[in-house]
Write a protein that holds these residues in place. Sequence first.
Motif, PDB file in Angstrom:
ATOM      1  N   ASP A 138     -13.175 -23.628  23.237  1.00 13.25           N
ATOM      2  CA  ASP A 138     -13.923 -23.789  24.342  1.00 13.25           C
ATOM      3  C   ASP A 138     -15.464 -23.240  24.078  1.00 13.25           C
ATOM      4  OD1 ASP A 138     -13.984 -24.180  27.607  1.00 13.25           O
ATOM      5  OD2 ASP A 138     -14.831 -22.209  27.126  1.00 13.25           O
ATOM      6  N   ALA A 150     -14.527 -19.735  22.373  1.00 13.68           N
ATOM      7  CA  ALA A 150     -13.134 -19.140  22.631  1.00 13.68           C
ATOM      8  C   ALA A 150     -12.083 -20.005  22.260  1.00 13.68           C
ATOM      9  CB  ALA A 150     -13.329 -18.499  24.046  1.00 13.68           C
ATOM     10  N   ASN A 152      -8.364 -20.348  23.751  1.00 10.74           N
ATOM     11  CA  ASN A 152      -7.773 -19.934  25.207  1.00 10.74           C
ATOM     12  C   ASN A 152      -6.339 -20.488  25.202  1.00 10.74           C
ATOM     13  OD1 ASN A 152      -7.496 -19.136  27.747  1.00 10.74           O
ATOM     14  ND2 ASN A 152      -7.779 -21.105  28.690  1.00 10.74           N
ATOM     15  N   SER A 164      -2.042 -14.590  29.748  1.00 12.04           N
ATOM     16  CA  SER A 164      -3.348 -14.982  28.941  1.00 12.04           C
ATOM     17  C   SER A 164      -3.874 -14.301  27.881  1.00 12.04           C
ATOM     18  CB  SER A 164      -4.787 -14.806  30.232  1.00 12.04           C
ATOM     19  OG  SER A 164      -6.211 -15.069  29.569  1.00 12.04           O
ATOM     20  N   ILE A 166      -6.963 -14.371  25.031  1.00 12.00           N
ATOM     21  CA  ILE A 166      -8.235 -15.276  24.521  1.00 12.00           C
ATOM     22  C   ILE A 166      -8.841 -14.564  23.505  1.00 12.00           C
ATOM     23  CG2 ILE A 166     -10.410 -15.874  25.343  1.00 12.00           C
ATOM     24  CD1 ILE A 166      -9.418 -15.798  28.186  1.00 12.00           C
ATOM     25  N   CYS A 168     -12.241 -14.320  21.205  1.00 10.24           N
ATOM     26  CA  CYS A 168     -13.741 -14.565  21.412  1.00 10.24           C
ATOM     27  C   CYS A 168     -14.351 -14.360  19.870  1.00 10.24           C
ATOM     28  CB  CYS A 168     -14.312 -14.028  22.631  1.00 10.24           C
ATOM     29  SG  CYS A 168     -13.791 -14.648  23.784  1.00 10.24           S
ATOM     30  N   TYR A 194      -6.530  -9.852  26.758  1.00 15.11           N
ATOM     31  CA  TYR A 194      -5.303 -10.430  27.168  1.00 15.11           C
ATOM     32  C   TYR A 194      -4.606  -9.681  28.277  1.00 15.11           C
ATOM     33  CZ  TYR A 194      -3.500  -6.108  24.604  1.00 15.11           C
ATOM     34  OH  TYR A 194      -3.156  -4.896  24.357  1.00 15.11           O
ATOM     35  N   VAL A 273     -14.504 -20.503  29.446  1.00 15.56           N
ATOM     36  CA  VAL A 273     -13.767 -19.602  29.173  1.00 15.56           C
ATOM     37  C   VAL A 273     -14.507 -18.193  28.776  1.00 15.56           C
ATOM     38  CG1 VAL A 273     -11.939 -18.722  27.526  1.00 15.56           C
ATOM     39  CG2 VAL A 273     -11.828 -20.977  28.217  1.00 15.56           C
ATOM     40  N   VAL A 277     -14.364 -14.487  30.362  1.00 15.27           N
ATOM     41  CA  VAL A 277     -14.364 -13.384  29.699  1.00 15.27           C
ATOM     42  C   VAL A 277     -15.364 -12.162  30.205  1.00 15.27           C
ATOM     43  CG1 VAL A 277     -14.417 -12.251  27.264  1.00 15.27           C
ATOM     44  CG2 VAL A 277     -13.045 -14.238  27.841  1.00 15.27           C
ATOM     45  N   ALA A 306      -7.439 -17.583  31.781  1.00 15.09           N
ATOM     46  CA  ALA A 306      -8.830 -16.693  31.932  1.00 15.09           C
ATOM     47  C   ALA A 306      -9.207 -16.526  33.209  1.00 15.09           C
ATOM     48  CB  ALA A 306      -9.842 -17.794  31.261  1.00 15.09           C
TER      49      ALA A 306
END
Length: 370
Positions: A138, A150, A152, A164, A166, A168, A194, A273, A277, A306
């Motif tokens: 993303d 990110a 996701n 979730s 993610i 990054c 998460y 995303v 975050v 997210a």
Amino acid sequence: MSGLFRDELELVQTVVRAAAGLSQSLLRSDDKGVLAKDDLSPVTVADFAIQGLLCASIHARFPTDHFVGEESADDLRGNSTLLNRVWELLSHASTQPSSNAVTLPRNPEHMCELIDMCGHGAPGGPGSGRVWIFDPIDGTQTFVRGEAYAINVALLVDGQQVLSVIGCPTLPASSQEPVHNATIDPTGQGLLIYGTRGNGVYIAPLLARDSDGQVDMHPSSRKLDAHAATATRNTLRSVSCFNLLDSGVEDIHRAVMEDLNVPLPGCDLLGWVPRWVTLALGLANVTVWVYKRRDRHGKVWDHAGAMMLFEELGGKITDIDGVPIDLTVGRKMTANHGFVAAPAHLHSLVLETLQSTLRREGKDHLLASK
């Protein structure tokens, strides 16, 4: 974290770390395999490879689950050079110290089948069961510049967000200052964030190294405070995207924050995303987004999971008409127009300010007809 979805969390965290390693290895290459898609956004080797890796690994553990992802394999089947590049990148995952949790496709055709399993999938509502939603990269436009992006992964059960995870790779796990596309974690570790519904939100380093220099698959995590629940009007901080997207009404976004006395630019990020975050991290706690036309809609992989993280910390999210977000209608979120996210007890203030601003600026046609 213990309790419901523990096995899923452990699996996905490991696979997201492996995916982040693949994406970072590609960033060190001069040729990222950029193509132009129909919507003019770039797609890279990493998008295909990561979607294949995520789907292969989760499908191997949960073979009856369903999948939704941004990419389909049409471009791969029509371009043998690209197909070989993606398969070569995926093959590198087998050399990473990522435990037995990571499963690779058996061959390039199996990889295409898995990618299509996601690319042709759609979320559903009650009775739809377990549906995994992926956005492999993303913020692809910033990814190709080595900036914020990110990975996701979300799990929906009967249309409701329940998990979730993610990754990054460029965002720092601890920062007190607003972040933007060019922000780079000085430690090089990045951020894993998460959570599961009703169990709070946790963060950990994404690419921490152990004493042998290998990626640590089990670094310590920290639970985030429910900061949105205690926010005040004077502590509102914004995240948006300026000067990079033409899908939104940028002057309205600025005007709403000015009406609320929220300092700008705040956090400025292209990918949705990463924006969600920053809301979860508390680097921001309010955002509004108005598309230029009522027929423009968000895509489910940019938001699923997210959004839940911010809600877990005391946030509330609707569209600009105050309608709850519906992730069940399809790959595009056609039941909603735009987004309003704010601390739950301040959401009505932000929503009313946005709607008032739209009417004042002669853009009330972007609100739902009454």
